[in-house]
Design a protein around this motif. Structure first.
Motif, PDB file in Angstrom:
ATOM      1  N   GLU A 108      49.930  48.523 -23.432  1.00  6.06           N
ATOM      2  CA  GLU A 108      50.570  49.546 -24.267  1.00  6.06           C
ATOM      3  C   GLU A 108      51.709  50.231 -23.527  1.00  6.06           C
ATOM      4  O   GLU A 108      52.741  50.543 -24.103  1.00  6.06           O
ATOM      5  CB  GLU A 108      49.542  50.597 -24.701  1.00  6.06           C
ATOM      6  CG  GLU A 108      48.692  50.137 -25.865  1.00  6.06           C
ATOM      7  CD  GLU A 108      47.667  51.171 -26.271  1.00  6.06           C
ATOM      8  OE1 GLU A 108      47.687  52.284 -25.716  1.00  6.06           O
ATOM      9  OE2 GLU A 108      46.847  50.857 -27.136  1.00  6.06           O
TER      10      GLU A 108
ATOM     11  N   ARG B 163      46.652  57.196 -32.948  1.00  9.46           N
ATOM     12  CA  ARG B 163      46.695  56.345 -31.765  1.00  9.46           C
ATOM     13  C   ARG B 163      45.456  55.467 -31.664  1.00  9.46           C
ATOM     14  O   ARG B 163      45.553  54.305 -31.296  1.00  9.46           O
ATOM     15  CB  ARG B 163      46.806  57.209 -30.516  1.00  9.46           C
ATOM     16  CG  ARG B 163      48.210  57.710 -30.312  1.00  9.46           C
ATOM     17  CD  ARG B 163      48.248  58.757 -29.244  1.00  9.46           C
ATOM     18  NE  ARG B 163      49.601  59.218 -29.009  1.00  9.46           N
ATOM     19  CZ  ARG B 163      50.407  58.642 -28.137  1.00  9.46           C
ATOM     20  NH1 ARG B 163      50.005  57.634 -27.423  1.00  9.46           N
ATOM     21  NH2 ARG B 163      51.625  59.098 -27.987  1.00  9.46           N
TER      22      ARG B 163
ATOM     23  N   PRO C 135      52.451  52.931 -29.264  1.00  7.66           N
ATOM     24  CA  PRO C 135      51.847  54.263 -29.354  1.00  7.66           C
ATOM     25  C   PRO C 135      50.340  54.213 -29.575  1.00  7.66           C
ATOM     26  O   PRO C 135      49.867  54.460 -30.680  1.00  7.66           O
ATOM     27  CB  PRO C 135      52.555  54.899 -30.542  1.00  7.66           C
ATOM     28  CG  PRO C 135      52.966  53.754 -31.384  1.00  7.66           C
ATOM     29  CD  PRO C 135      53.212  52.593 -30.473  1.00  7.66           C
ATOM     30  N   GLY C 136      49.594  53.913 -28.534  1.00  9.83           N
ATOM     31  CA  GLY C 136      48.150  53.826 -28.671  1.00  9.83           C
ATOM     32  C   GLY C 136      47.447  54.800 -27.752  1.00  9.83           C
ATOM     33  O   GLY C 136      48.082  55.617 -27.086  1.00  9.83           O
TER      34      GLY C 136
ATOM     35  N   ASN D 288      45.833  52.651 -34.012  1.00 13.71           N
ATOM     36  CA  ASN D 288      46.808  51.700 -33.476  1.00 13.71           C
ATOM     37  C   ASN D 288      46.174  50.805 -32.425  1.00 13.71           C
ATOM     38  O   ASN D 288      46.365  49.589 -32.421  1.00 13.71           O
ATOM     39  CB  ASN D 288      47.986  52.436 -32.834  1.00 13.71           C
ATOM     40  CG  ASN D 288      48.959  52.955 -33.873  1.00 13.71           C
ATOM     41  OD1 ASN D 288      48.887  52.567 -35.034  1.00 13.71           O
ATOM     42  ND2 ASN D 288      49.835  53.836 -33.465  1.00 13.71           N
ATOM     43  N   THR D 289      45.431  51.428 -31.507  1.00 13.49           N
ATOM     44  CA  THR D 289      44.793  50.664 -30.434  1.00 13.49           C
ATOM     45  C   THR D 289      43.782  49.668 -30.995  1.00 13.49           C
ATOM     46  O   THR D 289      43.756  48.505 -30.597  1.00 13.49           O
ATOM     47  CB  THR D 289      44.105  51.615 -29.448  1.00 13.49           C
ATOM     48  OG1 THR D 289      45.107  52.363 -28.779  1.00 13.49           O
ATOM     49  CG2 THR D 289      43.283  50.867 -28.444  1.00 13.49           C
TER      50      THR D 289
ATOM     51  N   LEU E  48      48.478  57.376 -24.282  1.00  8.54           N
ATOM     52  CA  LEU E  48      48.098  58.796 -24.272  1.00  8.54           C
ATOM     53  C   LEU E  48      47.344  59.143 -23.002  1.00  8.54           C
ATOM     54  O   LEU E  48      47.641  60.148 -22.338  1.00  8.54           O
ATOM     55  CB  LEU E  48      47.240  59.106 -25.498  1.00  8.54           C
ATOM     56  CG  LEU E  48      46.822  60.565 -25.651  1.00  8.54           C
ATOM     57  CD1 LEU E  48      48.043  61.427 -25.927  1.00  8.54           C
ATOM     58  CD2 LEU E  48      45.812  60.723 -26.769  1.00  8.54           C
TER      59      LEU E  48
END
Lengths: 301, 318
Positions: free
Chosen positions: B261, B97, B267-268, B100-101, B272
């Motif tokens: 997001e 994650r 999905p970052g 990804n971010t 979460l």
């Protein structure tokens, strides 16, 4: 700055000695007439929202969380903007949203200014250790991104309206503190404050009668900007499901609850988001004009 | 040179100190819970024995400073502890994650920075023209828009009406780069629109500020073209404030991803942290907050150091 000082000094002199009576209301109206169209537009928008917030119950036949029909009804005669995911009237929720979302953002901003303004003026007037301690606390608080800090605190304290207001007010007061401290600092070193000190005036007298009137214009402009930030932050949190809780009508959560409609090509869920955007644009236009008028804080054209 | 090094070292130490204090705040926040973590987790119905056992498992029976030092030490080794919601290792949850971010933030920066610098320089060049005013009003409006509004407008136009782009940005570690760029284009564009206004306005202001200086007047009097005066004479001196504002906006990007997001179900790390706040999964929220805060502090520190290096006058504070 000096021009502003003189102007405010004159204003307060006017208030005490009314003889050359210039009607303040007329003067304000005259200024408004000369304002550019963007500022007029801003004032119009703000007036509209205030109206909606105060008269929401009179403007709509339905209750705030009254279920009036099936969910996701399209626009029709009884429910002008259709219904939401639970079958509540969309227009009604929008009007009540003005009351809840804008009202809470406004109260939060007022608190932020109370905390930040008082602390900032204290830091500037007292100087020394008070200044050091307050400034370092603010430095630390500002080092953590606001949204993340808010998320952390909301996890710990849970989401309720008082908690939300207090958390955001404290986090936002750091920005107010910086500005209030900086502008008061310029005033505190002037001769008239020095002479007030020598006269033996109390701290409260100096801050309210000498410093406060001179730092008002930048603080008022900042109030508009801070309101926009707080408003956007609260809407963002509500959109994430962590701000105002149901069944309170709120624009951020309205977008979230009805977002599925967008995939069917229906723009209704965009309306509350648009309502947020429109108010922020309006306030920004007014602030921009105000800043141009009072000082050169922003780069002019 | 020595002076610059000293200054940089000083700022770095200060930054580390801030980071340290922030980690204490993030850790101590939990201590403010009414009751403690075990009670919050197990709820009111838990018996004394289960509470005691759970406290022991979470090591809540140890004194606070021991737990803090252990927590910090573990994190420095990449061990964030376990999630309360599903018992998985947090470092495992975070790993993909976080990348990804970072990918999304970098992608947005690659679009936003050149675009806003160009628009800013153009606005300064054609000051007070129709173009300048339009850009001014547009940017002023775009700062005022909530991120999710911009995101949904883009979805509405490009995904629903035109059908060009997917409205969800599902990426996995196996997604090839081309497809990854394609599906994350919409979130990146949203972020671009959010941060562009500030950078553009600052670029314009920095250049316009310089246009009043005598050496620019000299260049004008020499009969140089407007473009040449701005690009070759004004711009080099404007770099310091511009770099500063660019890096500050990059720091903002890292935080701005949270809402974007969620809208695009990307999905970052932002997804979460929001999910974990809803579940009150405190260790995960702590870990994510620490990562976000650390990135933010480091980027702001970079901005600080870069502006000192690019403006020697700051070395001699009065």
């Amino acid at each position: 700055m000096s021009e502003v000082e003189i102007k405010t000094a004159l204003d307060s002199a006017d208030a005490k000695a009314p003889p050359p009576k210039v009607n303040k209301w007329d003067e304000a109206m005259l200024e408004l007439k000369k304002a550019p169209w963007s500022a007029k537009f801003g004032f119009l928008v703000i007036a509209l929202y205030v109206f909606a917030a105060f008269f929401a119950p009179l403007l709509t036949p339905f209750g705030e969380s009254e279920i009036v029909g099936d969910s996701f009804l399209p626009w029709n005669e009884t429910n002008i903007l259709g219904t939401d995911n639970l079958g509540r009237d969309m227009l009604t929720r929008l009007l009540y949203g003005a009351r809840n979302t804008v009202g809470i953002a406004f109260v939060t901003t007022c608190f932020a200014f109370l905390i930040g303004g008082v602390a900032g003026m204290l830091a500037a007037i007292l100087g020394g250790w008070t200044d050091q301690v307050l400034s370092r606390i603010v430095d630390i608080l500002m080092a953590i991104p606001q949204l993340i800090f808010a998320l952390l605190l909301l996890t710990i304290f849970g989401t309720s309206i008082p908690v939300l207001i207090v958390i955001i007010a404290i986090l936002d007061s750091t920005r107010v503190f910086r500005l209030a401290r900086a502008v008061s600092h310029n005033v505190v070193v002037t001769d008239f404050v020095e002479s007030a000190r020598l006269r033996g005036e109390s701290m409260g007298w100096i801050s309210i009668r000498e410093v406060l009137p001179n730092i008002m214009p930048p603080l008022v402009a900042e109030f508009g900007l801070r309101f926009c930030f707080v408003f956007l932050l609260i809407s963002g949190l509500s959109f994430l499901g962590l701000g105002l809780q149901p069944p309170t009508a709120d624009w951020g959560s309205m977008v979230r609850d009805n977002a599925t409609l967008i995939t069917y090509g229906d723009i209704t869920p965009l309306l509350p988001a648009g309502a947020i955007a429109l108010l922020t644009v309006g306030v920004n236009f007014v602030v921009d004009w105000f800043l141009h008028k009072t000082s050169g804080l922003r780069d002019g054209q | 040179m020595q002076k610059i090094l000293n200054m940089v070292a000083q700022r770095l130490t200060l930054g580390l100190l801030v980071l340290f204090v922030v980690s204490i705040i993030i850790f101590l926040g939990v201590e403010l819970l009414p009751g403690d973590l075990a009670e919050a987790m197990l709820g009111q119905s838990a018996t004394e024995e289960t509470l005691a056992a759970f406290r022991k498992e979470l090591k809540l029976d140890l004194p606070m400073h021991t737990r803090y030092l252990e927590w910090l030490f573990n994190i420095l080794q990449g061990d964030f502890g376990k999630s309360l919601a599903n018992g998985r290792e947090i470092s495992e949850l975070i790993e993909t994650r976080l990348s990804n971010t970072l990918f999304l933030a970098l992608f947005s920066a690659f679009i936003a920075v050149p675009l806003s610098l160009t628009l800013g320089v153009l606005a300064a060049m054609y000051r007070n023209t129709f173009y300048d005013r339009t850009v001014n009003i547009l940017t002023l409006s775009s700062i005022s828009f909530p991120e999710f509004f911009i995101a949904y407008i883009l979805i509405f136009v490009f995904s629903i009406n035109l059908g060009w782009m997917p409205s969800l940005s599902n990426v996995s570690p196996e997604t090839p780069l081309g497809e990854r760029l394609f599906v994350s284009l919409m979130p990146a564009l949203t972020l671009t629109l959010v941060v562009m206004a500030h950078m553009m306005r600052m670029t314009r202001a920095a250049i316009i500020n310089l246009l009043a200086s005598p050496y620019i007047e000299m260049a004008n009097l020499k009969g140089l073209s407007r473009a040449r005066v701005i690009l070759r004479h004004a711009l080099p001196n404007a770099w310091a404030p511009i770099i500063n504002v660019v890096v500050i906006n990059l720091a903002y990007l890292i935080v701005g991803v949270v809402i974007v997001e969620v809208v695009f179900v990307y999905p970052g790390l932002g997804q979460l942290i929001v999910d974990s706040v809803q579940n009150r999964d405190i260790p995960v929220v702590q870990a994510c907050s620490l990562i976000f805060a650390a990135t933010y502090i480091l980027l702001n520190l970079t901005a600080d150091i870069l502006s000192i290096i690019s403006n020697p006058r700051l070395l001699h504070p009065r």
